[in-house]
Write a protein that holds these residues in place. Structure first.
Motif, PDB file in Angstrom:
ATOM      1  N   ALA A  24       0.835  -1.208   0.000  1.00 43.69           N
ATOM      2  CA  ALA A  24       0.000   0.000   0.000  1.00 43.69           C
ATOM      3  C   ALA A  24       0.868   1.256   0.000  1.00 43.69           C
ATOM      4  N   ASP A  25       1.954   1.254   0.772  1.00 43.54           N
ATOM      5  CA  ASP A  25       2.876   2.396   0.784  1.00 43.54           C
ATOM      6  C   ASP A  25       3.496   2.604  -0.593  1.00 43.54           C
ATOM      7  N   TYR A  26       3.840   1.501  -1.255  1.00 40.89           N
ATOM      8  CA  TYR A  26       4.429   1.593  -2.591  1.00 40.89           C
ATOM      9  C   TYR A  26       3.401   2.112  -3.593  1.00 40.89           C
ATOM     10  N   GLU A  27       2.193   1.566  -3.539  1.00 41.36           N
ATOM     11  CA  GLU A  27       1.160   1.953  -4.506  1.00 41.36           C
ATOM     12  C   GLU A  27       0.704   3.393  -4.330  1.00 41.36           C
ATOM     13  N   SER A  28       0.775   3.902  -3.117  1.00 40.58           N
ATOM     14  CA  SER A  28       0.354   5.287  -2.880  1.00 40.58           C
ATOM     15  C   SER A  28       1.340   6.286  -3.490  1.00 40.58           C
ATOM     16  N   GLY A  29       2.528   5.810  -3.830  1.00 39.81           N
ATOM     17  CA  GLY A  29       3.537   6.690  -4.402  1.00 39.81           C
ATOM     18  C   GLY A  29       4.333   7.417  -3.333  1.00 39.81           C
ATOM     19  N   GLU A  30       4.030   7.141  -2.089  1.00 39.47           N
ATOM     20  CA  GLU A  30       4.721   7.797  -0.984  1.00 39.47           C
ATOM     21  C   GLU A  30       6.171   7.331  -0.861  1.00 39.47           C
ATOM     22  N   PHE A  31       6.401   6.047  -1.143  1.00 46.03           N
ATOM     23  CA  PHE A  31       7.736   5.470  -1.029  1.00 46.03           C
ATOM     24  C   PHE A  31       8.061   4.680  -2.285  1.00 46.03           C
ATOM     25  N   SER A  32       9.344   4.628  -2.612  1.00 45.65           N
ATOM     26  CA  SER A  32       9.802   3.757  -3.682  1.00 45.65           C
ATOM     27  C   SER A  32      10.211   2.424  -3.061  1.00 45.65           C
ATOM     28  N   VAL A  33      10.459   1.434  -3.899  1.00 42.39           N
ATOM     29  CA  VAL A  33      10.884   0.129  -3.400  1.00 42.39           C
ATOM     30  C   VAL A  33      12.200   0.272  -2.636  1.00 42.39           C
ATOM     31  N   ARG A  34      13.076   1.077  -3.173  1.00 38.86           N
ATOM     32  CA  ARG A  34      14.377   1.278  -2.534  1.00 38.86           C
ATOM     33  C   ARG A  34      14.227   1.920  -1.140  1.00 38.86           C
ATOM     34  N   GLN A  35      13.333   2.886  -1.031  1.00 36.21           N
ATOM     35  CA  GLN A  35      13.108   3.533   0.263  1.00 36.21           C
ATOM     36  C   GLN A  35      12.490   2.554   1.257  1.00 36.21           C
ATOM     37  N   LEU A  36      11.544   1.744   0.800  1.00 34.85           N
ATOM     38  CA  LEU A  36      10.927   0.743   1.678  1.00 34.85           C
ATOM     39  C   LEU A  36      11.950  -0.296   2.117  1.00 34.85           C
ATOM     40  N   GLU A  37      12.854  -0.646   1.208  1.00 34.75           N
ATOM     41  CA  GLU A  37      13.914  -1.603   1.524  1.00 34.75           C
ATOM     42  C   GLU A  37      14.775  -1.077   2.668  1.00 34.75           C
ATOM     43  N   ARG A  38      15.170   0.183   2.566  1.00 32.00           N
ATOM     44  CA  ARG A  38      16.014   0.781   3.608  1.00 32.00           C
ATOM     45  C   ARG A  38      15.246   0.990   4.906  1.00 32.00           C
ATOM     46  N   LEU A  39      14.002   1.411   4.777  1.00 31.49           N
ATOM     47  CA  LEU A  39      13.203   1.748   5.947  1.00 31.49           C
ATOM     48  C   LEU A  39      12.903   0.533   6.812  1.00 31.49           C
ATOM     49  N   HIS A  40      12.563  -0.588   6.173  1.00 33.54           N
ATOM     50  CA  HIS A  40      12.133  -1.775   6.919  1.00 33.54           C
ATOM     51  C   HIS A  40      13.183  -2.868   6.987  1.00 33.54           C
ATOM     52  N   GLY A  41      14.281  -2.727   6.255  1.00 35.03           N
ATOM     53  CA  GLY A  41      15.319  -3.749   6.281  1.00 35.03           C
ATOM     54  C   GLY A  41      14.900  -5.033   5.575  1.00 35.03           C
ATOM     55  N   VAL A  42      14.077  -4.889   4.564  1.00 37.57           N
ATOM     56  CA  VAL A  42      13.587  -6.029   3.797  1.00 37.57           C
ATOM     57  C   VAL A  42      14.216  -5.957   2.413  1.00 37.57           C
ATOM     58  N   SER A  43      14.558  -7.099   1.844  1.00 36.81           N
ATOM     59  CA  SER A  43      15.198  -7.088   0.529  1.00 36.81           C
ATOM     60  C   SER A  43      14.219  -6.605  -0.539  1.00 36.81           C
ATOM     61  N   ASP A  44      14.784  -5.999  -1.578  1.00 34.80           N
ATOM     62  CA  ASP A  44      13.934  -5.488  -2.657  1.00 34.80           C
ATOM     63  C   ASP A  44      13.204  -6.622  -3.366  1.00 34.80           C
ATOM     64  N   GLN A  45      13.838  -7.782  -3.454  1.00 38.55           N
ATOM     65  CA  GLN A  45      13.193  -8.922  -4.110  1.00 38.55           C
ATOM     66  C   GLN A  45      11.944  -9.347  -3.344  1.00 38.55           C
ATOM     67  N   SER A  46      12.012  -9.327  -2.029  1.00 42.01           N
ATOM     68  CA  SER A  46      10.833  -9.666  -1.225  1.00 42.01           C
ATOM     69  C   SER A  46       9.714  -8.663  -1.479  1.00 42.01           C
ATOM     70  N   ILE A  47      10.074  -7.392  -1.525  1.00 44.73           N
ATOM     71  CA  ILE A  47       9.066  -6.359  -1.755  1.00 44.73           C
ATOM     72  C   ILE A  47       8.429  -6.533  -3.124  1.00 44.73           C
ATOM     73  N   TYR A  48       9.247  -6.813  -4.149  1.00 41.85           N
ATOM     74  CA  TYR A  48       8.686  -7.047  -5.480  1.00 41.85           C
ATOM     75  C   TYR A  48       7.765  -8.274  -5.482  1.00 41.85           C
ATOM     76  N   ASN A  49       8.158  -9.324  -4.775  1.00 43.73           N
ATOM     77  CA  ASN A  49       7.294 -10.510  -4.685  1.00 43.73           C
ATOM     78  C   ASN A  49       5.964 -10.167  -4.040  1.00 43.73           C
ATOM     79  N   TRP A  50       5.992  -9.343  -2.986  1.00 45.16           N
ATOM     80  CA  TRP A  50       4.755  -8.932  -2.322  1.00 45.16           C
ATOM     81  C   TRP A  50       3.896  -8.075  -3.244  1.00 45.16           C
ATOM     82  N   ILE A  51       4.561  -7.238  -4.051  1.00 40.87           N
ATOM     83  CA  ILE A  51       3.804  -6.407  -5.001  1.00 40.87           C
ATOM     84  C   ILE A  51       3.099  -7.303  -6.010  1.00 40.87           C
TER      85      ILE A  51
END
Length: 132
Positions: A24-51
């Motif tokens: 939801a944070d990614y879709e709102s345009g508030e954060f990019s995948v890279r920012q979410l990766e840094r913010l939560h300590g989750v790999s970008d691949q995991s975030i893309y899989n969730w998307i």
């Protein structure tokens, strides 16, 4: 005698609610995948899989690709906007200081009290007031 130990990998498990919030944070345009990766300590691949799994916008057969330049460009735009707002705030503070100085000069040199006088008694209505 040495025993062979497998290196234990630590796997974190995230709740579906957390994953949906990231998407939801990614879709709102508030954060990019890279920012979410840094913010939560989750790999970008995991975030893309969730998307791919939870996104309401993602259609099957389409791949989400975010250019790294776009997130850095977005960051530069936000920094420029921040500088612009800080400059506007500085101008407003200068105006405020100027007006306060003018009020002070009007009081001291012209004996005009522009600021509200809080020591005056309140009106009791249309009746007569007592004068001190």
């Amino acid at each position: 005698m040495r025993s062979n130990f497998k290196l234990l990998k630590k796997h974190r498990r995230y709740s579906d609610e957390f994953k949906r919030q990231i998407v939801a944070d990614y879709e709102s345009g508030e954060f990019s995948v890279r920012q979410l990766e840094r913010l939560h300590g989750v790999s970008d691949q995991s975030i893309y899989n969730w998307i791919y799994k939870f996104s309401t916008f993602n259609e099957k057969g389409f791949r989400v690709v975010e250019m790294k330049d776009s997130s850095s460009k977005k960051l530069q735009e936000l920094e420029a906007k921040n500088k612009e707002l800080e400059a506007a705030l500085g101008r407003k503070q200068i105006q405020l200081d100027y007006l306060e100085k003018m009020i002070e000069l009007a009081k001291s040199e012209l004996d005009i009290d522009i600021k509200k006088n809080y020591s005056t008694p309140q009106s009791t209505g249309s009746g007569n007031t007592k004068k001190k």
